[in-house]
Each structure stands twice: as C-alpha cells, then as structure tokens.
Design a protein around this motif. Structure first.
Motif, short mmCIF file in Angstrom:
data_model
loop_
_atom_site.label_atom_id
_atom_site.label_comp_id
_atom_site.label_asym_id
_atom_site.label_seq_id
_atom_site.Cartn_x
_atom_site.Cartn_y
_atom_site.Cartn_z
N VAL A 285 0.87 -1.11 0.11
CA VAL A 285 0.00 -0.12 0.13
C VAL A 285 1.04 1.19 0.15
O VAL A 285 0.65 2.15 -0.81
CB VAL A 285 -0.98 -0.15 1.13
N VAL A 286 1.82 1.30 0.71
CA VAL A 286 2.80 2.42 0.84
C VAL A 286 3.62 2.60 -0.56
O VAL A 286 3.65 3.64 -1.11
CB VAL A 286 4.10 2.05 1.79
N VAL A 287 3.82 1.52 -1.16
CA VAL A 287 4.51 1.52 -2.70
C VAL A 287 3.43 2.26 -3.63
O VAL A 287 3.92 3.21 -4.39
CB VAL A 287 4.73 0.23 -3.10
N ALA A 288 2.09 1.69 -3.60
CA ALA A 288 1.08 2.25 -4.25
C ALA A 288 0.92 3.88 -4.11
O ALA A 288 0.65 4.45 -5.00
CB ALA A 288 -0.39 1.69 -3.99
N VAL A 289 0.92 4.25 -2.76
CA VAL A 289 1.02 5.52 -2.60
C VAL A 289 2.10 6.42 -3.19
O VAL A 289 1.94 7.48 -3.72
CB VAL A 289 1.00 5.95 -0.91
N VAL A 290 3.17 5.90 -3.02
CA VAL A 290 4.40 6.47 -3.73
C VAL A 290 3.94 6.66 -5.17
O VAL A 290 4.55 7.60 -5.94
CB VAL A 290 5.59 5.78 -3.61
N ILE A 291 3.66 5.67 -6.04
CA ILE A 291 3.39 5.55 -7.34
C ILE A 291 2.12 6.50 -7.79
O ILE A 291 2.16 7.57 -8.59
CB ILE A 291 2.84 4.28 -7.98
N LEU A 292 1.21 6.78 -6.74
CA LEU A 292 0.16 7.85 -7.04
C LEU A 292 0.73 9.35 -6.90
O LEU A 292 0.34 9.98 -7.70
CB LEU A 292 -0.83 7.24 -6.01
N VAL A 293 1.29 9.49 -5.82
CA VAL A 293 1.88 10.78 -5.82
C VAL A 293 2.98 11.21 -7.09
O VAL A 293 2.66 12.41 -7.41
CB VAL A 293 2.74 10.87 -4.47
#
Length: 479
Positions: free
Chosen positions: A453-461
C-alpha cells in the motif's frame, strides 16, 4: 465479410494470445501442481523429509536464477525462436518428470523445467506487447495475461488435487505434454518473430546476475529449512548481495547491458517491481500454508482442498472485466491503491482463523483477497511494462517475472521461519498449535500488503506530480 466476424488479423491475435496464455499457465501452475501430492510422491519415490522440498525448490532455483539471461537471449536471438526452444524443453522435461522412476531423476527433470521456463516466460509478455500495439487491446491482453499469472498457483492446487485423488500425481506433470505439443504446433505459424538485435551477451553481467539470483534463491530456500544463522544460509545470501551489487556496477559501464538500468528510472516501473515482490510473496505463501491448514487442521482431502480455491480463482479472472471497465474511468494508481487496501483487509480477515474455523467462514475473506489481488496483479504487470520501447521489452518482461519468482521465494522463506517460530519448532504440533502458527503467518502476510500500500501511495503521488507538471508545461506553451 460480415462486420460481426473478426478480421484475419484479429483471429491471428486471438491465437497468439491463446498460445501465450497456454504456455504461461502451464509453466506458472507447474510451481504448485505437486503441492497437494507431496505426501504421495514421498512414499512412492523414497524422498526424505529434508529432500522432499527440492521437488519445488529445484524448479524455483533454476527458474529464478536464469530469468534475466533468458530475457536477454530473446532480445539477441529472436523472441519466437527462444520461446519455442523453451516450450520444447519444458514439454520434454515434463515427460521425463512424469515417468521419473527415482527421486534423483524427478529433481533433475524439475530443474530442466525451471531452465525451460526461464527461456520461454520472458518472451511471452514481450510477444504480447508486440502483437497488441493498440492501447485498448494491449490493456485487455495484459489484464488476461496477469489474471493467468495470478490464478496459476491456485489452479495448480486444484488440478493437482483432482489428479492426486482420482489418477496419480504423475498426471499433474504429464498433462503438460499434450499442451506443450499444441503450443509447439501453433507457435511457428502464428507467433510474430522479432528481429535479432545486433550485439553480444554481457558475459560479466550475465554471470553475476545469474549466479547472484541463484545464490539468493538458494539462500532463501535454506533459510526456510535450517534457519537464518546457519552457514549454509548466510554464505549464499552474502554471496548474492556481493554479486548483485557487482552486477549493478557492471551494468552501469556495459555498452550492451543484459538489463538496461534506465528501466528503473521510472517510479511507476520500479514501484511495480517492488509491489509485485510483496504481494506475490504474501499470496504464494498463503496458498502454501492455507493448503496445509485445510488438510492438517480441518482434515480436508487434497481434492476438497483444491475446491476451496475455486471461488478465489474465479475472482482473479472476473477482475479482468473490472479492470477493463475501470481503467478508462479511474486513475490506475488510485485503482491500484484501492485494490491493495482491499487485499490487506482480506488477509487480515483470514488471519483470524483458529482450530474451530469452518470452510464456510474461510470463503468470504478468500473472495475479498481474490478481488484485491486480482486487480493489483493486472495493474502491476501493466505498470512494469509502461512506456518500454520494443528493444527493451524482453528485459522489462524478464524483470516483471523475476520479481514474481523472487517474491514467491522470499515470502515463503520468511513465512516458513515465522511459522516455525510460532509453533516453537515443535516437530509434531497439535491442531491448536498449528492453527496459531498459520494465523501468525497470515498476520505477517497482512504486513506485506501494508508495505505494498505504501508503494502504491508513492506511485500515486509520482503520477499526480507528473500530471501537474504536464499541465503547467501545456499551459505555458499555450500562453
């Protein structure tokens, strides 16, 4: 020609997709198809408790260690040619494994299957990208391809349970022979050949990454069996770190690198590789430990164990249509984030099992997991190949599949140690103790999803920043 009938080009692309999916499914499910049959194989061929794991490990070791070299071979020699070579070797090795009269020959055949998969699998995704250049068709093809990868392990457990229950464990391996022969018959006629790229194999890079990846997988396998502090674990893991660092240094200076390091410059692609390692590590381990829980604690047969996975497997394939509908309407990074949160909820729910849990109670969290994992694996495959030029498609495909295999190895090794610690390394734990161990494993697997989920947040940002930057540039140009 009637407008309702597909064109000749559309029919050809459909056959290409069928061939690629058939090969991918055959080689993906082969990693798990013997899971429910290990007890029968042990009794028939005389494996010991310690040597039995090599039925799986020999395949994973060869596959994971040679994937990037297989990808480079496809770039240099032509992807169709390397794909057909891998499929032919896999078919022959499956026949050898299915009729193996001894433990040694079975392990050798499983090793050959791993080598064959490392040759064929990197070319599958690259050929898919070449065959479907139109964005809409490519998204649909990648979604189906990803669903096959995601569902392969559970399909393997189901098929293996059926064969073990009604025929023999050998048919789980022999079934590859007619499938492989059909793939070999269709491939020369329908698969597009890519041009051979002029160049040579980066020998130092190939040696360092192949031996380094093999040492990493071997060290993880040993860690699961004998612990993290044993010399047989520490030495290969230390060697893998040294060799993989050396590989990066070699690639930075190589004129024709086996893996172009520019592939990692994209936050989206790098995040896709890391996220894939995490979620495959969680899910592959779930298949392994949940199968044991269903048989050892709840007393299910191999066949009944396989049937438990059918609803979740259905969710994997159903998510193809969900992604196909949602992708044009929703930000893909946002959809990835939502899917990973869903999968984390499903895994946290599953971790509440105990010795009195019923199969009916287990099915809802598995369905939730299937929804989250099914969407995530499709999007991570798409992101892993995003904006890759045709010349680097083989390398990018190799990285996607390497992340998949290494994720499974790392996850299983870590969670095997977690299970052993939770049951206090009791060689014969009772149902209560086993259930506690499996619950603890699923708790840690939930943590894997939380990191994803943290990785996905980085991709989204990163995606939002890129969009704002593009908007500002366009506005400046318009002004």
């Amino acid at each position: 020609m009637s407008p309702t009938l597909p064109t000749s080009g559309a029919r050809r692309r459909a056959v290409v997709l069928m061939v690629i999916l058939g090969c991918q499914l055959m080689m993906t499910l082969d990693a798990s198809i013997v899971t429910t049959a290990l007890t029968h194989i042990k009794a028939e061929l005389g494996f010991t408790d310690s040597s039995l794991s090599w039925i799986q490990n020999a395949y994973v070791l060869a596959f994971g260690g040679l994937l990037l070299l297989g990808a480079r071979a496809g770039d240099l020699l032509g992807r169709r040619r390397v794909f057909i070579t891998g499929a032919a070797l896999f078919t022959a090795a499956s026949l050898l494994a299915g009729v193996a009269p001894s433990a040694e020959l079975l392990v050798a055949a499983r090793t050959l299957q791993g080598v064959a998969s490392a040759l064929a699998i990197p070319s599958t995704l690259a050929l898919l990208i070449t065959t479907f250049p139109e964005p809409g068709e490519r998204t649909r093809a990648i979604a189906i391809y990803s669903a096959v990868i995601g569902a392969g392990a559970s399909v393997g457990i189901i098929v293996g349970g059926v064969f073990t229950e009604y025929l023999s464990w050998r048919w789980g391996l022999l079934v590859n022979v007619p499938i492989g022969m059909l793939i070999l018959a269709l491939s020369p006629r329908f698969l597009p050949e890519t041009e051979r790229q002029p160049g040579r194999v980066d020998v130092l890079g190939a040696l360092s990454v192949t031996v380094g990846m093999s040492a990493l997988v071997y060290g993880l396998v040993e860690a699961a069996e004998i612990g993290w502090t044993n010399t047989r674990t520490v030495l290969p893991l230390a060697a893998s770190v040294v060799l993989l660092v050396a590989f990066v240094l070699v690639e930075l200076r190589a004129s024709q690198p086996i893996v172009p390091l520019r592939l990692f410059l994209s936050v989206q692609r790098s995040g896709a590789y890391v996220g894939r390692i995490l979620i495959v590590g969680a899910m592959f381990s779930t298949f392994y430990f949940l199968s044991q829980y269903l048989q050892n604690v709840l007393g299910l047969s191999p066949l009944a164990t396989g049937f438990v996975y059918i609803p979740m497997t259905g969710m994997f394939f159903a998510m193809v249509y969900v992604v196909r509908w949602a992708a044009p309407r929703v930000s893909k990074p946002a959809l990835l984030l939502a899917s990973l949160v869903t999968a984390a909820i499903g895994m946290a729910w599953l971790s509440r099992i105990d010795s009195t849990t019923t199969v009916a109670w287990i099915l809802p969290p598995l369905l939730v997991l299937g929804i989250g994992q099914g969407i995530a694996i499709i999007l991570l495959t798409d992101f892993g190949m995003a904006e890759v030029d045709p010349g680097a498609a083989g390398a990018a495909s190799g990285l996607v599949n390497t992340a998949h295999q290494i994720g499974g190895s790392i996850g299983l090794a870590l969670l095997t140690v977690v299970y052993g610690t939770a049951v206090h390394h009791d060689p014969a734990p009772g149902a209560l103790t086993q259930a506690h161990g499996y619950s603890t494993v699923f708790d840690v697997a939930t943590g894997f999803y939380a990191l994803a989920v943290v990785v996905a947040v980085v991709i989204l940002v990163a995606e939002r920043r890129a969009s704002r930057s593009t908007s500002v540039t366009m506005a400046a140009a318009a002004g």
